[in-house]
Each structure stands twice: as structure tokens, then as C-alpha cells.
Design a protein around this motif. Sequence first.
Motif, mmCIF file in Angstrom:
data_model
loop_
_atom_site.group_PDB
_atom_site.id
_atom_site.type_symbol
_atom_site.label_atom_id
_atom_site.label_comp_id
_atom_site.label_asym_id
_atom_site.label_seq_id
_atom_site.Cartn_x
_atom_site.Cartn_y
_atom_site.Cartn_z
ATOM 1 N N PHE A 146 42.635 20.476 38.493
ATOM 2 C CA PHE A 146 44.087 21.554 38.439
ATOM 3 C C PHE A 146 43.409 22.463 37.707
ATOM 4 O O PHE A 146 42.695 22.458 37.145
ATOM 5 N N TYR A 147 43.609 24.139 38.230
ATOM 6 C CA TYR A 147 42.213 25.554 37.690
ATOM 7 C C TYR A 147 43.956 25.510 36.628
ATOM 8 O O TYR A 147 44.877 25.892 37.306
ATOM 9 N N LEU A 148 43.308 25.669 35.573
ATOM 10 C CA LEU A 148 44.799 25.995 34.450
ATOM 11 C C LEU A 148 44.676 27.526 33.751
ATOM 12 O O LEU A 148 43.718 28.465 34.288
ATOM 13 N N ILE A 149 46.264 28.490 34.558
ATOM 14 C CA ILE A 149 46.061 29.762 34.521
ATOM 15 C C ILE A 149 46.856 30.053 32.633
ATOM 16 O O ILE A 149 48.116 29.723 33.012
ATOM 17 N N PRO A 150 46.550 30.943 32.324
ATOM 18 C CA PRO A 150 46.463 31.312 31.176
ATOM 19 C C PRO A 150 48.787 31.748 31.176
ATOM 20 O O PRO A 150 48.156 32.214 32.254
ATOM 21 N N GLU A 151 49.444 31.750 30.525
ATOM 22 C CA GLU A 151 50.870 32.123 30.664
ATOM 23 C C GLU A 151 50.789 33.555 31.323
ATOM 24 O O GLU A 151 50.048 34.779 30.863
ATOM 25 N N GLY A 152 51.365 34.095 32.186
ATOM 26 C CA GLY A 152 51.264 35.646 32.237
ATOM 27 C C GLY A 152 50.133 35.395 33.786
ATOM 28 O O GLY A 152 49.857 37.248 33.514
ATOM 29 N N GLY A 153 49.189 35.431 33.938
ATOM 30 C CA GLY A 153 47.790 34.820 34.061
ATOM 31 C C GLY A 153 46.784 36.222 33.546
ATOM 32 O O GLY A 153 45.854 36.767 34.067
ATOM 33 N N SER A 154 47.305 35.942 31.924
ATOM 34 C CA SER A 154 46.194 37.324 31.427
ATOM 35 C C SER A 154 45.123 36.474 30.817
ATOM 36 O O SER A 154 45.285 35.274 30.053
ATOM 37 N N CYS A 155 43.727 36.838 31.715
ATOM 38 C CA CYS A 155 42.784 35.736 31.186
ATOM 39 C C CYS A 155 41.965 37.105 31.889
ATOM 40 O O CYS A 155 41.710 37.894 32.505
ATOM 41 N N GLU A 156 40.601 36.570 31.244
ATOM 42 C CA GLU A 156 39.284 37.550 31.643
ATOM 43 C C GLU A 156 38.886 37.970 32.972
ATOM 44 O O GLU A 156 38.499 39.116 33.668
ATOM 45 N N LEU A 157 39.563 37.113 33.693
ATOM 46 C CA LEU A 157 38.935 37.173 34.877
ATOM 47 C C LEU A 157 40.455 37.949 35.497
ATOM 48 O O LEU A 157 40.264 39.100 36.832
ATOM 49 N N ALA A 158 41.682 38.167 34.961
ATOM 50 C CA ALA A 158 42.694 38.958 35.719
ATOM 51 C C ALA A 158 41.925 40.501 35.781
ATOM 52 O O ALA A 158 42.884 41.613 36.318
ATOM 53 N N LEU A 159 41.351 40.779 34.538
ATOM 54 C CA LEU A 159 41.366 42.453 33.823
ATOM 55 C C LEU A 159 40.887 43.221 34.941
ATOM 56 O O LEU A 159 40.722 44.266 35.528
ATOM 57 N N PRO A 160 39.373 42.870 36.110
ATOM 58 C CA PRO A 160 39.276 43.097 37.469
ATOM 59 C C PRO A 160 40.054 43.941 38.338
ATOM 60 O O PRO A 160 39.719 44.800 38.697
ATOM 61 N N GLY A 161 40.957 43.053 39.085
ATOM 62 C CA GLY A 161 41.641 42.990 39.750
ATOM 63 C C GLY A 161 43.399 44.194 39.417
ATOM 64 O O GLY A 161 43.458 45.612 39.587
ATOM 65 N N VAL A 162 42.918 44.044 38.196
ATOM 66 C CA VAL A 162 44.105 45.406 37.426
ATOM 67 C C VAL A 162 43.234 47.207 37.340
ATOM 68 O O VAL A 162 43.844 47.351 37.644
ATOM 69 N N ALA A 163 41.747 46.548 37.283
ATOM 70 C CA ALA A 163 41.120 47.952 37.074
ATOM 71 C C ALA A 163 40.934 48.357 38.504
ATOM 72 O O ALA A 163 41.034 49.661 37.986
ATOM 73 N N GLU A 164 40.924 48.097 39.606
ATOM 74 C CA GLU A 164 40.676 48.509 40.586
ATOM 75 C C GLU A 164 42.304 49.700 40.666
ATOM 76 O O GLU A 164 42.000 50.366 42.276
ATOM 77 N N LEU A 165 43.384 49.260 39.340
ATOM 78 C CA LEU A 165 43.847 50.664 40.324
ATOM 79 C C LEU A 165 44.143 51.697 40.043
ATOM 80 O O LEU A 165 44.476 52.850 40.512
ATOM 81 N N TRP A 166 42.898 51.833 39.047
ATOM 82 C CA TRP A 166 42.232 53.333 38.822
ATOM 83 C C TRP A 166 41.717 54.315 40.101
ATOM 84 O O TRP A 166 41.786 55.180 40.510
ATOM 85 N N GLN A 167 41.814 53.551 40.939
ATOM 86 C CA GLN A 167 40.859 53.940 42.398
ATOM 87 C C GLN A 167 41.789 54.852 43.241
ATOM 88 O O GLN A 167 41.574 55.159 43.754
#
Length: 303
Positions: A146-167
Amino acid sequence: MIQLQRWQHLFRHSLSPLIPLEHTTLQQHRVALYIKRDDLLHPSISGNKWRKLKYVLRQALSEQAAGLLSFGGAWSNHLHALAAAGHTLGMPTVGIVRGEPEYAANPTLSDAQGWGMQLAFVDRQTYRRRHHADFLAELRRRYPGFYLIPEGGSCELALPGVAELWQELPACDQLILPVASGGTLAGLLSARPEHTHLTGYAVLKGKDWLARTVQQLYAPAESDNGWRLRLNHHGGGYAKCSVEDRSAITALSTALGIPLEPIYSGKAMLGLFRDIEAGCYPPDSRLIFLHTGGLQSARSQVS
């Protein structure tokens, strides 16, 4: 291949609306306020959860994970979104839930179970170990592959998806958002335009640890002067809201014509309006408020 196609369909570009808001407080203080309705991004994977999970789930697929495992409370927006995503992708999901088994019947966890999520309830002392290596190793033994994801989904791989908001945003002086686990704020900081500052309204008792969490997720944040945390509008702590504040949020929601809940965006919006009234934002400011979703958790507030 089928799962990747499902991922591409699930995370195809979906532009949420940007809406100008009208209110006497805004007029009196000459503040232009817009709201980015990320709560409308997806019917089940709302707001920042959709953005944070995007590349996390792609990585899980690339590793051919046997399933997805993460952590949250009994009304967790993150577990709710993860269960919906896992169902869409055809991946088993496990939620490590802080609380008692009787919470399993609430609307959030009922939805999650309906999407196939297996729930494992733990007490608060055990839940505090969710970052400990020995506890994570125990979970990996119990749920192999199983792939373990931190609470809230907050991890390094979460950042680029959020950063796309600026576009998707026009120029503004400040972007305003509620902050809990810090992942959304860190992701926005990772691509912050030089002319735009970020103000995060902590919806829990953040103090110094919340800023450190953001800096751990995105190290350059420590030397970036273009952001701040407002720590005095949490209303007593996470998911706590006085009768007076709840009434004020309801009135604000009605006046603005925007659905708000008293846990995340409602608490942050109320804090923003109180700060505007206190003169914390100069006249002629152009602000955008990010509605991060999470309206499903408001069902916990229904008596």
C-alpha cells in the motif's frame, strides 16, 4: 493502463470559477475581493484535496501500489476524497481514523465505506504516532504494497498540483486561504508570483509549529517574505466554533451568496472580514480568497 486512463480523466483540467464579491464592509474599506470556488472542482474530491492528490496518486500508480492508505479524523475531508479517488481508480483504500468505531455511521465515513474504504479506528495516543517510523513500518507489514499518504495529503508530491492554481488566477495583491496541515500554503508558495503575497488563516491553534510545517514541506519558505499566517482566528481550535462565530459565518455566507462551513473556509472568511474591518488590508487592495472546499464536513455541524 486502465488505471492511468482513469487518473487522466479524473484530473483533467477543470477550471473553477472566480467570482467578485459584494459586501458593505468591502465597500466601506475600498477592498476588492474575489473568491476562487475550488469547492466546485469535483463533486466528491473537493477543492485542495483534488489538487493535492493529483500527483500523489499518479506516483502510486507508477509504483503499481496495491492500494492507498492515509490518516484522518472521523469527519476528514481528506479520507473522504481519497476514498472517492480510490473508487474511481479501482484501487483499495484504507483509512486510519482517530476516534471510536461508532463514528463509522457518520455521513463522511459512510460515504467512504460506500466507496470501498476499509476503516481502522485508533485512539488518540496511537494516532499521534502516525509520523513515527516504527508505526509506519507496522502499517506497511499489515498492508503490504500500500502507498502511504500523510494526513491531509500534505507531502512534497502535493505541491505541484496545488501550484498549478496560479495558472488560473489573474493578478492580485494577496491570495487568502484557510490553513490546516500546511500543504496547500506550501504548494502555493512554491510558485508564488513576485507581486502577490499569501495570507493563510490558521483554522487550528498553529503557533510556531504551523510555520515550521510549511517550511518543512517547502524549504525556501523560510526566507520568503511574501507570506504570513494569521493565528488569532481559529475560534478555539480545530473544528471548534462558538455560537457567536457560527452565527456570524452563517450571516456572511448569506450576504455573500457563497456556501461556507465553520471549520475551514467559513472560519477563514470571517477572520478576513474582521481583519478588513480592523484596517489590516490597505484601501484599494485587490484580494482573492481561495475556497478550499470541505463542505461535506459541515454535515457534522447538523444537530
